[in-house]
Design a protein around this motif. Structure first.
Motif, PDB file in Angstrom:
ATOM      1  N   SER A 160     -38.378  -9.661 -53.650  1.00  0.00           N
ATOM      2  CA  SER A 160     -38.081 -10.081 -55.022  1.00  0.00           C
ATOM      3  C   SER A 160     -38.950  -9.377 -56.062  1.00  0.00           C
ATOM      4  CB  SER A 160     -38.240 -11.593 -55.161  1.00  0.00           C
ATOM      5  OG  SER A 160     -39.567 -12.004 -54.862  1.00  0.00           O
ATOM      6  N   ASP A 163     -38.679  -3.248 -57.492  1.00  0.00           N
ATOM      7  CA  ASP A 163     -37.583  -2.778 -58.339  1.00  0.00           C
ATOM      8  C   ASP A 163     -36.504  -2.156 -57.459  1.00  0.00           C
ATOM      9  OD1 ASP A 163     -38.325  -0.086 -57.765  1.00  0.00           O
ATOM     10  OD2 ASP A 163     -39.725  -0.083 -59.440  1.00  0.00           O
ATOM     11  N   GLU A 164     -35.359  -1.876 -58.066  1.00  0.00           N
ATOM     12  CA  GLU A 164     -34.196  -1.412 -57.306  1.00  0.00           C
ATOM     13  C   GLU A 164     -34.470  -0.123 -56.543  1.00  0.00           C
ATOM     14  OE1 GLU A 164     -31.360  -2.898 -56.655  1.00  0.00           O
ATOM     15  OE2 GLU A 164     -32.049  -4.637 -57.780  1.00  0.00           O
ATOM     16  N   SER A 165     -35.296   0.756 -57.120  1.00  0.00           N
ATOM     17  CA  SER A 165     -35.565   2.040 -56.465  1.00  0.00           C
ATOM     18  C   SER A 165     -36.340   1.876 -55.166  1.00  0.00           C
ATOM     19  CB  SER A 165     -36.342   2.953 -57.418  1.00  0.00           C
ATOM     20  OG  SER A 165     -37.637   2.411 -57.688  1.00  0.00           O
ATOM     21  N   ARG A 167     -36.066  -1.016 -53.167  1.00  0.00           N
ATOM     22  CA  ARG A 167     -35.442  -1.991 -52.269  1.00  0.00           C
ATOM     23  C   ARG A 167     -34.801  -1.350 -51.045  1.00  0.00           C
ATOM     24  NH1 ARG A 167     -33.828  -7.568 -54.217  1.00  0.00           N
ATOM     25  NH2 ARG A 167     -35.202  -7.923 -55.984  1.00  0.00           N
ATOM     26  N   ALA A 168     -34.135  -0.208 -51.226  1.00  0.00           N
ATOM     27  CA  ALA A 168     -33.484   0.441 -50.087  1.00  0.00           C
ATOM     28  C   ALA A 168     -34.509   0.826 -49.031  1.00  0.00           C
ATOM     29  CB  ALA A 168     -32.705   1.669 -50.555  1.00  0.00           C
ATOM     30  N   SER A 191     -30.199 -12.338 -53.018  1.00  0.00           N
ATOM     31  CA  SER A 191     -29.429 -11.109 -53.172  1.00  0.00           C
ATOM     32  C   SER A 191     -28.345 -10.988 -52.105  1.00  0.00           C
ATOM     33  CB  SER A 191     -30.365  -9.898 -53.087  1.00  0.00           C
ATOM     34  OG  SER A 191     -29.638  -8.705 -52.950  1.00  0.00           O
ATOM     35  N   GLU A 194     -28.773  -7.656 -50.252  1.00  0.00           N
ATOM     36  CA  GLU A 194     -29.824  -7.756 -49.235  1.00  0.00           C
ATOM     37  C   GLU A 194     -29.277  -8.433 -47.981  1.00  0.00           C
ATOM     38  OE1 GLU A 194     -33.881  -9.869 -49.815  1.00  0.00           O
ATOM     39  OE2 GLU A 194     -33.609  -8.544 -51.545  1.00  0.00           O
TER      40      GLU A 194
END
Length: 219
Positions: A160, A163-165, A167-168, A191, A194
């Motif tokens: 949580s 950031d989006e960059s 998460r992968a 998510s 996720e």
């Protein structure tokens, strides 16, 4: 295997969990979703022994652990705030559980080095938590949890703060860790992406009750 049998937890004037029953097979990556305040974190805390249920049982691999202390359950827990010890360097964070279990100093150092290499945090071993980024803190918290050699890993919204960059990369890390350590994982998230990427079993909690969601695409 995690087996929850009729778990109920009540506080004055409110029922937080009501007759929660589910079986999560060994080696399964399970995702737990639900609205804020529906009881997800409370359920994790009961499984790992930080809270006592009003009634019901928690069984791990067929053994009733409901009355056992957290350290006796063989569970790794990463809370939402990661709960790193503020005055302890990364080396000490990872070595905390092995030392607590009486491991010899040389073996503790081997364990710390092995996990630090696996999580890509070897250069961070002498840093304090306030010197780490969000992603680095997450890796340290996971390494600390795995240092106890758990059978079961409980994760409360571990991505949580990322950031989006990032998460992968974090999702790939969790997949690799689960496979390499043959873990049963219960992972709380808000998510759907996720959950879709990680979960083989999807659970949903609503008003203190738990349901197993059908696989995506099922009618």
């Amino acid at each position: 295997m995690i087996q929850l049998e009729q778990l109920t937890w009540k506080v004055p004037g409110r029922t937080i969990l009501e007759n929660v029953s589910v079986a999560i097979p060994s080696g399964t990556y399970a995702m737990l979703m639900g609205a804020t305040g529906c009881g997800k974190t409370s359920l994790l805390e009961i499984i790992c022994g930080l809270r006592k249920p009003t009634s019901g049982r928690v069984l791990l691999d067929g053994k009733d652990v409901t009355a056992l202390e957290p350290r006796e359950r063989g569970i790794g827990y990463v809370p939402q705030d990661l709960a790193l010890f503020p005055g302890l360097r990364v080396r000490g964070q990872i070595g905390f559980a092995p030392r607590l279990r009486g491991m010899q100093p040389a073996e503790v150092e081997k364990c710390v080095t092995r996990l630090a290499e696996q999580f890509g945090i070897l250069p961070l071993l002498d840093r304090l938590p306030d010197m780490l980024s969000g992603g680095e803190k997450q890796r340290v918290a996971l390494a600390r949890a795995l240092a106890a050699q758990p059978r079961l890993l409980l994760l409360d919204e571990p991505l949580s703060a990322l950031d989006e960059s990032m998460r992968a990369e974090a999702v790939a890390l969790l997949q690799r860790v689960q496979a390499e350590h043959s873990l049963t994982v219960l992972h709380v998230t808000h998510s759907r992406g996720e959950a879709a990427a990680l979960g083989a079993l999807h659970l949903r909690m609503s008003a203190g009750k738990l349901e197993v969601e059908p696989p995506q695409g099922a009618k």
